[in-house]
Design a protein around this motif. Structure first.
Motif, short mmCIF file in Angstrom:
data_model
loop_
_atom_site.label_atom_id
_atom_site.label_comp_id
_atom_site.label_asym_id
_atom_site.label_seq_id
_atom_site.Cartn_x
_atom_site.Cartn_y
_atom_site.Cartn_z
N ASP A 164 0.79 -1.21 0.05
CA ASP A 164 -0.04 -0.12 -0.15
C ASP A 164 0.75 1.28 -0.01
O ASP A 164 1.92 1.40 0.62
N LYS A 165 0.39 2.26 -0.86
CA LYS A 165 1.33 3.37 -1.10
C LYS A 165 1.49 4.22 0.44
O LYS A 165 2.32 4.96 0.63
N ASP A 166 0.38 4.03 1.22
CA ASP A 166 0.33 4.69 2.52
C ASP A 166 1.02 4.01 3.59
O ASP A 166 1.15 4.36 4.85
N TYR A 167 1.72 2.70 3.32
CA TYR A 167 2.05 1.73 4.47
C TYR A 167 3.23 2.33 5.38
O TYR A 167 2.86 2.33 6.51
N LYS A 168 4.06 2.85 4.73
CA LYS A 168 5.26 3.30 5.51
C LYS A 168 5.02 4.33 6.53
O LYS A 168 5.16 4.21 7.67
N GLY A 169 4.15 5.49 6.12
CA GLY A 169 3.86 6.77 6.95
C GLY A 169 2.90 5.83 8.02
O GLY A 169 3.09 6.43 9.32
N LYS A 170 2.00 5.19 7.73
CA LYS A 170 0.93 4.83 8.77
C LYS A 170 1.55 3.85 9.62
O LYS A 170 1.17 3.92 10.92
#
Length: 208
Positions: A164-170
């Motif tokens: 998921d493109k948001d995985y790292k930040g989340k």
């Protein structure tokens, strides 16, 4: 091995090549069956929780639907994690643990007349120190909750999440709400194409 017919050459597979293909297919099937068996018996990082969550197509003995999974996780957190009684509702009801804790435990401000009473001031300060310490523990243990939930996700779900493109930040922020939102969708085979799962997303579409 070659044969001719009407002057043309037709190239066929040799006996050894056919045998090699069979061996390759057998090897692939064996590896696939081994992976399926491992997945079937997957219990997550903590088998005592008694629940894991997987993709819709996955056959796992301990697999639960999203609602039962979150109930199991919440029960484990409530009894095994410090400040768990405040943390558990964030799993099942999307509650904000800090808000509940502040409402229950924040020491009320002293009245003007009490400020001249050194004993009352000292007690208030001690209560406030304890309150702030426990509040920080509560915030820190939201990370523990995130890791517990993630650890009970099947490897296939973890693969999709990582894509998921948001995985790292989340994940860096241990965002429990985001993680649960993803699991709610993935466990029933829904696909968020806007997140760009890449290869993992294509696998999800194939098997859902």
């Amino acid at each position: 091995m070659s044969s001719t017919s009407g002057g043309g050459n037709i190239t066929g597979s040799t006996t050894s090549e056919i045998g090699q293909d069979k061996d390759n297919n057998h090897g692939n099937n064996k590896r696939r069956n081994t992976i399926d068996l491992v997945t079937k018996h997957f219990k997550g990082d903590n088998a005592n929780i008694g629940a894991v969550i997987g993709l819709k197509h996955e056959i796992i003995d301990a697999k639960k639907d999203f609602e039962k999974f979150t109930q199991k996780i919440a029960s484990h957190v409530a009894t095994n994690v410090t400040m768990g009684t405040y943390l558990a509702p964030m799993i099942t009801n999307d509650a904000k643990p800090e808000t509940s804790y502040e409402k229950d435990m924040e020491p009320p401000a002293l009245e003007q007349a009490e400020l001249s009473d050194n004993t009352k001031v000292w007690k208030w300060r001690e209560r406030t120190k304890l309150y702030l310490k426990d509040r920080q523990t509560l915030i820190t243990n939201k990370r523990v909750v995130y890791n517990i939930i993630y650890g009970q996700c099947s490897p296939s779900i973890q693969e999709v999440l990582i894509g998921d493109k948001d995985y790292k930040g989340k994940s860096d922020n241990f965002d429990v709400k985001w993680l649960l939102d993803q699991l709610r969708l993935l466990s029933v085979g829904l696909d968020r194409t806007s997140n760009g799962y890449g290869g993992s997303r294509r696998t999800l579409l194939l098997w859902s």
